[in-house]
Design a protein around this motif. Structure first.
Motif, PDB file in Angstrom:
ATOM      1  N   UNK A 157       0.671  -8.164   6.579  1.00 40.58           N
ATOM      2  CA  UNK A 157       0.532  -7.321   5.514  1.00 40.58           C
ATOM      3  C   UNK A 157       0.677  -8.185   4.053  1.00 40.58           C
ATOM      4  N   UNK A 158      -0.203  -7.809   3.257  1.00 40.08           N
ATOM      5  CA  UNK A 158      -0.179  -8.516   1.895  1.00 40.08           C
ATOM      6  C   UNK A 158       1.001  -7.930   0.967  1.00 40.08           C
ATOM      7  N   UNK A 159       1.934  -8.630   0.536  1.00 39.38           N
ATOM      8  CA  UNK A 159       3.053  -8.254  -0.131  1.00 39.38           C
ATOM      9  C   UNK A 159       2.864  -8.076  -1.636  1.00 39.38           C
ATOM     10  N   UNK A 160       1.571  -8.204  -1.992  1.00 39.38           N
ATOM     11  CA  UNK A 160       1.142  -7.970  -3.455  1.00 39.38           C
ATOM     12  C   UNK A 160       0.501  -6.556  -3.563  1.00 39.38           C
ATOM     13  N   UNK A 161      -0.268  -6.115  -2.651  1.00 40.18           N
ATOM     14  CA  UNK A 161      -0.933  -4.657  -2.777  1.00 40.18           C
ATOM     15  C   UNK A 161      -0.154  -3.825  -1.452  1.00 40.18           C
ATOM     16  N   UNK A 162       0.697  -4.563  -0.690  1.00 39.12           N
ATOM     17  CA  UNK A 162       1.267  -3.679   0.524  1.00 39.12           C
ATOM     18  C   UNK A 162       0.261  -3.220   1.485  1.00 39.12           C
ATOM     19  N   UNK A 163      -0.935  -3.746   1.494  1.00 49.29           N
ATOM     20  CA  UNK A 163      -2.020  -3.190   2.540  1.00 49.29           C
ATOM     21  C   UNK A 163      -2.165  -4.306   3.563  1.00 49.29           C
ATOM     22  N   UNK A 164      -2.368  -3.707   4.782  1.00 50.70           N
ATOM     23  CA  UNK A 164      -2.181  -4.383   6.184  1.00 50.70           C
ATOM     24  C   UNK A 164      -3.569  -5.217   5.930  1.00 50.70           C
ATOM     25  N   UNK A 165      -3.817  -6.194   6.507  1.00 49.53           N
ATOM     26  CA  UNK A 165      -5.140  -6.980   6.385  1.00 49.53           C
ATOM     27  C   UNK A 165      -5.657  -6.395   7.871  1.00 49.53           C
ATOM     28  N   UNK A 166      -7.157  -6.129   7.627  1.00 52.30           N
ATOM     29  CA  UNK A 166      -8.024  -5.771   8.847  1.00 52.30           C
ATOM     30  C   UNK A 166      -7.996  -6.723   9.873  1.00 52.30           C
ATOM     31  N   UNK A 167      -8.409  -6.410  11.004  1.00 58.38           N
ATOM     32  CA  UNK A 167      -8.411  -7.524  12.125  1.00 58.38           C
ATOM     33  C   UNK A 167      -9.309  -8.730  11.771  1.00 58.38           C
ATOM     34  N   UNK A 176     -10.254  -9.702   8.795  1.00 57.66           N
ATOM     35  CA  UNK A 176      -9.776 -10.465   7.814  1.00 57.66           C
ATOM     36  C   UNK A 176      -8.470 -11.221   8.487  1.00 57.66           C
ATOM     37  N   UNK A 177      -7.709 -10.945   9.188  1.00 58.39           N
ATOM     38  CA  UNK A 177      -6.798 -11.663   9.696  1.00 58.39           C
ATOM     39  C   UNK A 177      -7.437 -13.018  10.714  1.00 58.39           C
ATOM     40  N   UNK A 178      -8.536 -12.564  11.345  1.00 59.71           N
ATOM     41  CA  UNK A 178      -9.219 -13.569  12.134  1.00 59.71           C
ATOM     42  C   UNK A 178      -9.669 -14.894  11.168  1.00 59.71           C
ATOM     43  N   UNK A 179     -10.258 -14.509   9.869  1.00 58.24           N
ATOM     44  CA  UNK A 179     -10.765 -15.570   9.059  1.00 58.24           C
ATOM     45  C   UNK A 179      -9.595 -16.320   8.597  1.00 58.24           C
TER      46      UNK A 179
END
Length: 196
Positions: free
Chosen positions: A154-164, A166-169
């Protein structure tokens, strides 16, 4: 303060009423002196003088009642002024105390700002110029936060969990590669808690 003005007004009113009583008292004393001196011999003049003395005594009584009423009002106003003055003093004390705390906190903040500014200058000196420029630009756009920790995916800036995807990249990116959040565009800081 309105209470002080009212107290001043009632003091003037009391002085005036007391002066009126004194004038009537002096006039009655003069009339009584004339009556007692025997200088007035005409029965009609004596009768008029006696009526005037009686009338002045009644007037004096009425005026003394006015003085008492004004004195009572003035005393009440003085009590109210004293109470309000005490309350103003207490409030001013709290204001002074809060101002002191505020000034002390401001000095602490200024000292901390100076320390952090020095620390930032040291760190900024070790960061490549293009990365520092990107960080400053993002910081300006994102309300003071240009980089955010990636914690548990999860990005602590916007509090959004990264998509799968994005995480792979992010997983594939080299450790020194600058990666950014797809949602808020902040620079992502990767740590062992990033969940990669």
């Amino acid at each position: 303060m309105a209470g002080q003005t009212e107290e001043s007004d009632t003091a003037r009113e009391q002085t005036k009423a007391e002066q009126d009583v004194d004038q009537v008292r002096q006039r009655a004393a003069r009339d009584q002196q004339r009556l007692d001196s025997g200088a007035v011999t005409s029965p009609k003049d004596l009768e008029n003088l006696q009526k005037e003395i009686v009338s002045l005594a009644k007037r004096q009584g009425d005026l003394e009642d006015v003085v008492l009423e004004v004195m009572e009002r003035r005393e009440s106003v003085q009590e109210r002024v004293a109470e309000l003055t005490e309350r103003v003093g207490a409030v001013q004390g709290r204001i002074d105390e809060a101002t002191g705390r505020r000034n002390a906190a401001s000095e602490e903040i200024d000292a901390e700002t100076a320390t952090v500014t020095k620390e930032r200058a040291v760190v900024a000196g070790s960061v490549p110029a293009d990365l520092l420029k990107l960080y400053d630009k993002l910081r300006e756009q994102q309300g003071g936060i240009g980089a955010a920790k990636l914690y548990a995916r999860t990005c602590q800036g916007c509090r959004q969990e990264l998509a799968i995807t994005e995480l792979a990249e992010v997983r594939k990116a080299a450790p020194d590669t600058v990666v950014r959040c797809e949602n808020c565009r902040r620079i992502l800081v990767r740590t062992s808690d990033s969940g990669l």
